[in-house]
Design a protein around this motif. Sequence first.
Motif, PDB file in Angstrom:
ATOM      1  N   ILE B  41      -4.786 -33.444 -16.540  1.00 54.45           N
ATOM      2  CA  ILE B  41      -4.223 -32.374 -15.702  1.00 54.45           C
ATOM      3  C   ILE B  41      -3.728 -32.953 -14.374  1.00 54.45           C
ATOM      4  O   ILE B  41      -2.709 -32.537 -13.835  1.00 54.45           O
ATOM      5  CB  ILE B  41      -5.274 -31.271 -15.439  1.00 54.45           C
ATOM      6  CG1 ILE B  41      -5.794 -30.695 -16.767  1.00 54.45           C
ATOM      7  CG2 ILE B  41      -4.704 -30.156 -14.564  1.00 54.45           C
ATOM      8  CD1 ILE B  41      -4.752 -30.080 -17.646  1.00 54.45           C
ATOM      9  N   SER B  43      -2.653 -36.227 -13.590  1.00 53.45           N
ATOM     10  CA  SER B  43      -2.310 -37.586 -14.029  1.00 53.45           C
ATOM     11  C   SER B  43      -1.686 -38.378 -12.884  1.00 53.45           C
ATOM     12  O   SER B  43      -1.212 -37.822 -11.883  1.00 53.45           O
ATOM     13  CB  SER B  43      -1.353 -37.522 -15.222  1.00 53.45           C
ATOM     14  OG  SER B  43      -0.192 -36.801 -14.865  1.00 53.45           O
ATOM     15  N   PRO B  45       0.913 -40.463 -10.746  1.00 54.03           N
ATOM     16  CA  PRO B  45       2.381 -40.405 -10.615  1.00 54.03           C
ATOM     17  C   PRO B  45       3.045 -41.760 -10.798  1.00 54.03           C
ATOM     18  O   PRO B  45       4.276 -41.859 -10.760  1.00 54.03           O
ATOM     19  CB  PRO B  45       2.577 -39.896  -9.183  1.00 54.03           C
ATOM     20  CG  PRO B  45       1.393 -40.420  -8.452  1.00 54.03           C
ATOM     21  CD  PRO B  45       0.252 -40.419  -9.440  1.00 54.03           C
ATOM     22  N   ASP B  56      -2.739 -42.005  -2.231  1.00 56.63           N
ATOM     23  CA  ASP B  56      -2.060 -41.001  -1.416  1.00 56.63           C
ATOM     24  C   ASP B  56      -1.910 -39.685  -2.174  1.00 56.63           C
ATOM     25  O   ASP B  56      -2.100 -38.599  -1.632  1.00 56.63           O
ATOM     26  CB  ASP B  56      -0.666 -41.504  -1.017  1.00 56.63           C
ATOM     27  CG  ASP B  56      -0.755 -42.586   0.044  1.00 56.63           C
ATOM     28  OD1 ASP B  56      -1.840 -42.756   0.629  1.00 56.63           O
ATOM     29  OD2 ASP B  56       0.269 -43.266   0.269  1.00 56.63           O
ATOM     30  N   TRP B  57      -1.564 -39.830  -3.413  1.00 59.59           N
ATOM     31  CA  TRP B  57      -1.374 -38.637  -4.268  1.00 59.59           C
ATOM     32  C   TRP B  57      -2.660 -37.825  -4.357  1.00 59.59           C
ATOM     33  O   TRP B  57      -2.661 -36.611  -4.208  1.00 59.59           O
ATOM     34  CB  TRP B  57      -0.939 -39.111  -5.660  1.00 59.59           C
ATOM     35  CG  TRP B  57      -0.721 -38.019  -6.663  1.00 59.59           C
ATOM     36  CD1 TRP B  57      -1.648 -37.440  -7.464  1.00 59.59           C
ATOM     37  CD2 TRP B  57       0.524 -37.381  -6.975  1.00 59.59           C
ATOM     38  NE1 TRP B  57      -1.072 -36.490  -8.274  1.00 59.59           N
ATOM     39  CE2 TRP B  57       0.259 -36.428  -7.988  1.00 59.59           C
ATOM     40  CE3 TRP B  57       1.834 -37.506  -6.509  1.00 59.59           C
ATOM     41  CZ2 TRP B  57       1.258 -35.629  -8.542  1.00 59.59           C
ATOM     42  CZ3 TRP B  57       2.822 -36.710  -7.068  1.00 59.59           C
ATOM     43  CH2 TRP B  57       2.529 -35.785  -8.053  1.00 59.59           C
ATOM     44  N   TYR B  60      -3.247 -36.226  -0.810  1.00 59.48           N
ATOM     45  CA  TYR B  60      -2.327 -35.244  -0.238  1.00 59.48           C
ATOM     46  C   TYR B  60      -1.789 -34.227  -1.240  1.00 59.48           C
ATOM     47  O   TYR B  60      -1.480 -33.102  -0.884  1.00 59.48           O
ATOM     48  CB  TYR B  60      -1.126 -35.974   0.401  1.00 59.48           C
ATOM     49  CG  TYR B  60      -1.524 -36.809   1.581  1.00 59.48           C
ATOM     50  CD1 TYR B  60      -1.825 -36.229   2.812  1.00 59.48           C
ATOM     51  CD2 TYR B  60      -1.625 -38.200   1.463  1.00 59.48           C
ATOM     52  CE1 TYR B  60      -2.201 -36.994   3.889  1.00 59.48           C
ATOM     53  CE2 TYR B  60      -2.006 -38.981   2.539  1.00 59.48           C
ATOM     54  CZ  TYR B  60      -2.301 -38.373   3.752  1.00 59.48           C
ATOM     55  OH  TYR B  60      -2.685 -39.132   4.810  1.00 59.48           O
ATOM     56  N   VAL B  61      -1.617 -34.628  -2.468  1.00 57.92           N
ATOM     57  CA  VAL B  61      -0.961 -33.745  -3.445  1.00 57.92           C
ATOM     58  C   VAL B  61      -1.956 -33.024  -4.355  1.00 57.92           C
ATOM     59  O   VAL B  61      -1.830 -31.827  -4.593  1.00 57.92           O
ATOM     60  CB  VAL B  61       0.045 -34.555  -4.308  1.00 57.92           C
ATOM     61  CG1 VAL B  61       0.698 -33.642  -5.342  1.00 57.92           C
ATOM     62  CG2 VAL B  61       1.097 -35.194  -3.420  1.00 57.92           C
ATOM     63  N   ASP B  64      -3.461 -29.612  -3.425  1.00 53.14           N
ATOM     64  CA  ASP B  64      -2.530 -28.485  -3.533  1.00 53.14           C
ATOM     65  C   ASP B  64      -2.290 -28.102  -4.990  1.00 53.14           C
ATOM     66  O   ASP B  64      -2.168 -26.919  -5.324  1.00 53.14           O
ATOM     67  CB  ASP B  64      -1.204 -28.823  -2.856  1.00 53.14           C
ATOM     68  CG  ASP B  64      -1.348 -28.846  -1.339  1.00 53.14           C
ATOM     69  OD1 ASP B  64      -2.182 -28.096  -0.816  1.00 53.14           O
ATOM     70  OD2 ASP B  64      -0.638 -29.635  -0.691  1.00 53.14           O
ATOM     71  N   LEU B  65      -2.191 -29.126  -5.854  1.00 53.15           N
ATOM     72  CA  LEU B  65      -2.037 -28.825  -7.281  1.00 53.15           C
ATOM     73  C   LEU B  65      -3.249 -28.062  -7.793  1.00 53.15           C
ATOM     74  O   LEU B  65      -3.132 -27.075  -8.529  1.00 53.15           O
ATOM     75  CB  LEU B  65      -1.867 -30.121  -8.082  1.00 53.15           C
ATOM     76  CG  LEU B  65      -0.530 -30.851  -7.971  1.00 53.15           C
ATOM     77  CD1 LEU B  65      -0.575 -32.170  -8.747  1.00 53.15           C
ATOM     78  CD2 LEU B  65       0.618 -29.995  -8.466  1.00 53.15           C
ATOM     79  N   GLU B  67      -5.252 -26.182  -6.163  1.00 51.02           N
ATOM     80  CA  GLU B  67      -5.240 -24.809  -5.657  1.00 51.02           C
ATOM     81  C   GLU B  67      -4.237 -23.950  -6.434  1.00 51.02           C
ATOM     82  O   GLU B  67      -4.526 -22.806  -6.796  1.00 51.02           O
ATOM     83  CB  GLU B  67      -4.878 -24.823  -4.168  1.00 51.02           C
ATOM     84  CG  GLU B  67      -4.988 -23.474  -3.500  1.00 51.02           C
ATOM     85  CD  GLU B  67      -4.634 -23.578  -2.016  1.00 51.02           C
ATOM     86  OE1 GLU B  67      -4.839 -24.654  -1.419  1.00 51.02           O
ATOM     87  OE2 GLU B  67      -4.125 -22.586  -1.478  1.00 51.02           O
ATOM     88  N   LEU B  68      -3.064 -24.533  -6.682  1.00 53.13           N
ATOM     89  CA  LEU B  68      -2.032 -23.812  -7.438  1.00 53.13           C
ATOM     90  C   LEU B  68      -2.530 -23.457  -8.837  1.00 53.13           C
ATOM     91  O   LEU B  68      -2.393 -22.313  -9.305  1.00 53.13           O
ATOM     92  CB  LEU B  68      -0.772 -24.683  -7.539  1.00 53.13           C
ATOM     93  CG  LEU B  68       0.370 -24.135  -8.396  1.00 53.13           C
ATOM     94  CD1 LEU B  68       0.986 -22.905  -7.750  1.00 53.13           C
ATOM     95  CD2 LEU B  68       1.438 -25.212  -8.609  1.00 53.13           C
ATOM     96  N   PHE B  69      -3.131 -24.437  -9.502  1.00 55.81           N
ATOM     97  CA  PHE B  69      -3.615 -24.203 -10.874  1.00 55.81           C
ATOM     98  C   PHE B  69      -4.733 -23.158 -10.885  1.00 55.81           C
ATOM     99  O   PHE B  69      -4.814 -22.322 -11.792  1.00 55.81           O
ATOM    100  CB  PHE B  69      -4.119 -25.508 -11.498  1.00 55.81           C
ATOM    101  CG  PHE B  69      -3.048 -26.570 -11.661  1.00 55.81           C
ATOM    102  CD1 PHE B  69      -1.706 -26.263 -11.461  1.00 55.81           C
ATOM    103  CD2 PHE B  69      -3.384 -27.880 -11.999  1.00 55.81           C
ATOM    104  CE1 PHE B  69      -0.719 -27.235 -11.604  1.00 55.81           C
ATOM    105  CE2 PHE B  69      -2.402 -28.855 -12.150  1.00 55.81           C
ATOM    106  CZ  PHE B  69      -1.070 -28.534 -11.946  1.00 55.81           C
TER     107      PHE B  69
END
Lengths: 107, 301
Positions: B41, B43, B45, B56-57, B60-61, B64-65, B67-69
């Motif tokens: 889910i 994975s 980048p 970093d991913w 930082y990312v 948010d992913l 939370e979105l999911f």
Amino acid sequence: MPRIRGMKPMFAATGGDVLTEEEVQTEEALDIPWNVIVHNDPINLMEYVSKVFMKVLGFSRQKAEIHMLEVHLKGRSIVWSGARERAEAYVQEFHSHLLLATIAKAR
Amino acid sequence: MEILTTDSGWVFDEMSPFIAELLRILPACAAPEDDAARKRIFSSPTSGDEPEADDDWREYVEPDLRELFKTHVDVVTADLRGIRASEVSLHPGSVRDRTVKSYSGLLAKLPSLTHLGLIVGGRLPLQPPEGRPREDLVKRIEFIRRIVSELHEFEKQRDVALDQFLSSFCPADGESTLLPLSDKPGRLLDPPERSKAVQHALKRFQALGKFRHKIKESVATGDLSTNPQSVEAFALSIPAENGRAWIHTLNQARLALGARHDVTDDDTAGQRHHGGEKGFAIMQIDFYGMILSVMLGRTEL
């Protein structure tokens, strides 16, 4: 699809003496395009993958299906090439749709 | 189970208890709490080629992913609380009435079918035994052929739920491979083809026997003898505006299940068949995929 906040460029400058060197590297790097690669997985539906391509990259249905089939048959497809930051944004969009996508410098 | 598409969304109607339960466990299946599911889910980048970028991913990312999911899953969880009891009408003589009676009849025969399968595998000679008339063997094979034919007819009638469930364990290869024991009365096919057909039928018998208890639960046939006019069922309404959340959650659950059970292209193409937990997971993946496909037809991503 809400944009994902917060991702910084992968090779951000850090300041001081290093900054000059980093800037030079960045300018050189601008000439080298980055690929957005979508990889095959055994679960995602073909129809779904095509729809994600249409939404994220604005592909026509025909173009989306060509890339979807390339992913399915060859295991991966380069769906976009260009500036790194935009490539990163596309990869984030694909991940938010649960596609296996990576970014890699074009060779 | 029926899926009705309306202007305001979808209605899943006449769900068996088994199908309703498959939907109820959807959020749990989608949860990326274990390593295998989390890796799929969320994975990398860069395919792991650039550890710094991956770090970093994650920093930082990925939050948010996540939370979105979670937002998507929460929408689905709230919708699922609306699963309500329903009832499937069984007016005498209706197609549904005949279909359910067919279930009952077949389910009653499953133990003997399984037993028969074992006899086929263990004792049925593919050549007439010494000292026994060939006609005796032909009769026995003809009897098996009738049972297989009945089984095949049953498969034609079964509903989506049972189809999804059985097809993950019992491949439907079509009539030509199901009924080739005898192409004319009293005439057997050549031994290689016959042997292949018997083995195929045997696998189906064994698979059906092994999972008959789950099948019984899924179609709730126990109620039929006491209440022939209806069976227990459930219904669920999903607003159109929740379509994206459902599509995402169905997909997330499929991916998580696939990662947990190491599902491959061959598995999803039906070229390999598994029992146990992996077989059940593949059945769930197919079932959720069917719903996803229906919703995808009228939902903007």
